[in-house]
Scaffold this motif. Structure first.
Motif, PDB file in Angstrom:
ATOM      1  N   LEU B 108       0.831  -1.207   0.000  1.00 54.01           N
ATOM      2  CA  LEU B 108       0.000   0.000   0.000  1.00 54.01           C
ATOM      3  C   LEU B 108       0.866   1.258   0.000  1.00 54.01           C
ATOM      4  O   LEU B 108       0.606   2.210  -0.741  1.00 54.01           O
ATOM      5  CB  LEU B 108      -0.943  -0.002   1.213  1.00 54.01           C
ATOM      6  N   GLU B 109       1.940   1.238   0.798  1.00 54.85           N
ATOM      7  CA  GLU B 109       2.789   2.439   0.876  1.00 54.85           C
ATOM      8  C   GLU B 109       3.531   2.660  -0.428  1.00 54.85           C
ATOM      9  O   GLU B 109       3.724   3.798  -0.852  1.00 54.85           O
ATOM     10  CB  GLU B 109       3.746   2.324   2.065  1.00 54.85           C
ATOM     11  N   THR B 110       3.925   1.582  -1.093  1.00 56.57           N
ATOM     12  CA  THR B 110       4.599   1.707  -2.395  1.00 56.57           C
ATOM     13  C   THR B 110       3.662   2.363  -3.405  1.00 56.57           C
ATOM     14  O   THR B 110       4.059   3.262  -4.143  1.00 56.57           O
ATOM     15  CB  THR B 110       4.981   0.308  -2.930  1.00 56.57           C
ATOM     16  N   VAL B 111       2.410   1.898  -3.428  1.00 53.04           N
ATOM     17  CA  VAL B 111       1.436   2.449  -4.370  1.00 53.04           C
ATOM     18  C   VAL B 111       1.187   3.919  -4.051  1.00 53.04           C
ATOM     19  O   VAL B 111       1.147   4.766  -4.951  1.00 53.04           O
ATOM     20  CB  VAL B 111       0.111   1.641  -4.331  1.00 53.04           C
ATOM     21  N   ALA B 112       1.069   4.237  -2.757  1.00 53.70           N
ATOM     22  CA  ALA B 112       0.840   5.626  -2.338  1.00 53.70           C
ATOM     23  C   ALA B 112       2.004   6.504  -2.763  1.00 53.70           C
ATOM     24  O   ALA B 112       1.816   7.579  -3.344  1.00 53.70           O
ATOM     25  CB  ALA B 112       0.629   5.686  -0.824  1.00 53.70           C
ATOM     26  N   ALA B 113       3.231   6.022  -2.512  1.00 54.33           N
ATOM     27  CA  ALA B 113       4.413   6.806  -2.864  1.00 54.33           C
ATOM     28  C   ALA B 113       4.485   7.007  -4.372  1.00 54.33           C
ATOM     29  O   ALA B 113       4.805   8.102  -4.856  1.00 54.33           O
ATOM     30  CB  ALA B 113       5.676   6.107  -2.361  1.00 54.33           C
ATOM     31  N   HIS B 114       4.167   5.967  -5.138  1.00 52.25           N
ATOM     32  CA  HIS B 114       4.196   6.046  -6.595  1.00 52.25           C
ATOM     33  C   HIS B 114       3.189   7.075  -7.093  1.00 52.25           C
ATOM     34  O   HIS B 114       3.430   7.781  -8.067  1.00 52.25           O
ATOM     35  CB  HIS B 114       3.911   4.663  -7.188  1.00 52.25           C
ATOM     36  N   SER B 118      -1.001  10.374   0.137  1.00 50.48           N
ATOM     37  CA  SER B 118      -0.882   9.755   1.455  1.00 50.48           C
ATOM     38  C   SER B 118      -1.582   8.405   1.403  1.00 50.48           C
ATOM     39  O   SER B 118      -2.370   8.132   0.496  1.00 50.48           O
ATOM     40  CB  SER B 118      -1.546  10.640   2.514  1.00 50.48           C
ATOM     41  N   VAL B 119      -1.282   7.560   2.386  1.00 46.79           N
ATOM     42  CA  VAL B 119      -1.905   6.244   2.449  1.00 46.79           C
ATOM     43  C   VAL B 119      -3.425   6.392   2.541  1.00 46.79           C
ATOM     44  O   VAL B 119      -4.184   5.696   1.860  1.00 46.79           O
ATOM     45  CB  VAL B 119      -1.336   5.450   3.655  1.00 46.79           C
ATOM     46  N   GLN B 120      -3.858   7.352   3.377  1.00 45.01           N
ATOM     47  CA  GLN B 120      -5.297   7.553   3.563  1.00 45.01           C
ATOM     48  C   GLN B 120      -5.971   7.960   2.246  1.00 45.01           C
ATOM     49  O   GLN B 120      -7.026   7.439   1.879  1.00 45.01           O
ATOM     50  CB  GLN B 120      -5.534   8.600   4.665  1.00 45.01           C
TER      51      GLN B 120
END
Lengths: 301, 233
Positions: B108-114, B118-120
């Motif tokens: 999830l964090e990888t997708v958010a960073a990409h 934010s994660v939310q």
């Protein structure tokens, strides 16, 4: 009850009854060679779509727990049945009455890849996602007395040795291949590699090229046993009965129903050539094959 | 509503025991709905010998038994029905609960960073759209979903995982999907649903043409659904 003493190489309960769940991504499944499967069922007096065992390379060793009958259809010369302290040879491609405690011994299939063992009354099994049987497994069977003894005077298919020509219909994505790619596909012999299964036969040989701008990927669509896909490597894959219900590689050809049983009887190392035919001739060939299947069974007196 | 001349589908023999009805070659809910309409029309009244249909993005594979019906009769029937099939009612809407992130959504964090979110925000954007089920395939019960927010598009992992657990929700390129059972896979995993997409009794939860909405849930709800098996989709 029928006991699998030794499973052999790979033995699977199969049925030609259709679940029709391909739309939910469930592979078609069922016997790889529908002709010898049907023959085995007819020899023992079962309905054509009764659940039977598909043995690969070698027959399993089986102990019967009730009086009944079996028939094995396939490329073997004889079967071995142990009764008490004696071992007797019994015919293949014929009804074989068995008694409780008889043991059918494991013998290799000498011609072809797969043989079918039908048990009188059929096996009760969940054909939705058939798995190979394991040593010691009990199969649900009823036993009984065969009403008639039958035998096949010849097999309805000529089990191929190491080279075969399979007839195909032009693929639904034929236009995605270059003229040269098509010429290579129809002009070459392809070798059946060991990396094959009931899902498909991976072939190796001259690579088949796409036409310009095509990378071999298509929007996923329905896939059927007999489809010949060309992945980006250019090496064809001939899909068999356990192939996924949908696929995303371009299909250059489709092996006709009458020739799929031959493909299912080939072994690794075999050479395959493809020849184009049309739908009308394919149906003539299928009708002829089914007539041969009808004609090869005779009642013994 | 019937299709005009310009978007009339083609019929192609798919080997000697199926005919493919082929629409325009692109991913579009409108085209896919025509496939699903034809599928429904054929299933509600096909001549003897037409056995099965497999709907996909823009094709319908219609299987027949050549010993019970001729190729010509199949084509005649399909041409007729392709002209007259009505567009279907809107598909069912199913709500799929998802526990996002943590051990169940390791990427999830990888997708958010990409995406530069934010994660939310990533969760919110994934749970926002109503997805269209184009087709089921690849694995039993696996839905090909359309409608992912392009901002969340994220390339497949360079090294696929050897085992992705059943229920995992992932993103690969512009696609999002749910693994119905454990399998190897290269998708970015952002969460997991506790409900089963396929089992031998109820078969496939989803069908082509359905609509899907993801509902974020917390770990407690996830556990409760696992234990009780109750979720009002």
């Amino acid at each position: 009850m029928t006991e699998i003493v030794k499973k052999g190489f790979l033995t699977i309960p199969v049925s030609a009854k259709r679940h029709l769940l391909e739309r939910f991504g469930v592979p078609c499944g069922g016997p790889a060679d529908r002709i010898l499967y049907t023959l085995a069922n007819r020899l023992v007096g079962n309905p054509d779509d009764a659940c039977a065992l598909e043995a690969t390379m070698v027959l399993p060793e089986i102990r019967f727990h009730e009086d009944g009958a079996i028939a094995v259809a396939g490329g073997l010369d004889r079967l071995l049945l142990r009764r008490g302290s004696e071992t007797v040879a019994v015919p293949v491609n014929a009804t074989v009455p068995v008694r409780a405690k008889d043991v059918l011994l494991s013998v290799p299939i000498v011609r072809g890849m797969r043989a079918y063992l039908a048990i009188l009354g059929g096996i009760r099994c969940d054909a939705l996602r058939a798995k190979g049987v394991s040593d010691g497994q009990m199969l649900l069977t009823d036993g009984g007395r065969p009403s008639v003894l039958r035998s096949a005077n010849a097999l309805p298919i000529r089990i191929p040795n190491d080279e075969v020509e399979l007839r195909v219909i032009a693929g639904v994505q034929q236009e995605l291949f270059s003229k040269e790619g098509e010429a290579v596909f129809y002009g070459s012999a392809y070798t059946y590699t060991p990396d094959s299964s009931r899902m498909g036969i991976r072939l190796s040989g001259p690579a088949v090229a796409y036409s310009g701008g095509c990378d071999g990927n298509i929007l996923s669509e329905g896939m059927l046993p007999g489809d010949v896909q060309i992945p980006p490597s250019g090496q064809p894959i001939l899909m068999l009965t356990d192939c996924p219900a949908t696929g995303g590689y371009a299909k250059i050809a489709h092996v006709i129903a009458a020739d799929l049983p031959l493909a299912a009887q080939l072994r690794p190392g075999a050479r395959i050539r493809f020849r184009q035919t049309d739908v009308a001739w394919a149906h003539v060939a299928l009708r002829r094959l089914l007539l041969q299947l009808d004609a090869c069974v005779t009642d013994r007196t | 509503m019937s299709g005009g001349m310009e978007n009339r589908p083609k019929l192609l023999p798919h080997g000697d025991r199926a005919v493919d009805i082929v629409f325009e070659n692109r991913i579009s809910p409108a085209i896919n709905r025509r496939v699903i309409a034809l599928d429904a029309a054929i299933r509600s009244g096909a001549p003897e010998g037409i056995i099965n249909c497999i709907p996909a993005y823009r094709t319908l594979t219609v299987e027949y038994d050549p010993m019970r019906i001729t190729y010509g009769q199949v084509c005649l029937f399909l041409r007729g029905i392709a002209m007259t099939a009505d567009l279907p009612q809107q598909g069912r809407l199913l709500r799929i609960p998802v526990l996002y992130g943590g051990a169940y959504g390791p990427d999830l964090e990888t997708v958010a960073a990409h995406a530069g979110l934010s994660v939310q925000e990533t969760i919110q954007r994934h749970a926002e759209p109503e997805y269209h089920v184009y087709m089921i395939g690849f694995l039993p019960g696996f839905p090909y979903l359309g409608g992912l927010d392009p901002k969340l598009a994220c390339p497949r992992k360079a090294t696929p995982r050897l085992r992705v657990e059943g229920g995992s929700v992932g993103i690969a390129g512009l696609q999002t999907g749910i693994y119905p059972e454990a399998s190897p896979g290269g998708w970015n995993l952002i969460g997991r649903t506790p409900i089963r997409l396929f089992d031998a009794d109820t078969l496939s939860l989803l069908s082509a043409g359905d609509r899907v909405k993801f509902v974020p849930i917390d770990a407690e709800t996830y556990r409760a659904i696992c234990e009780t098996g109750v979720w009002n989709a």
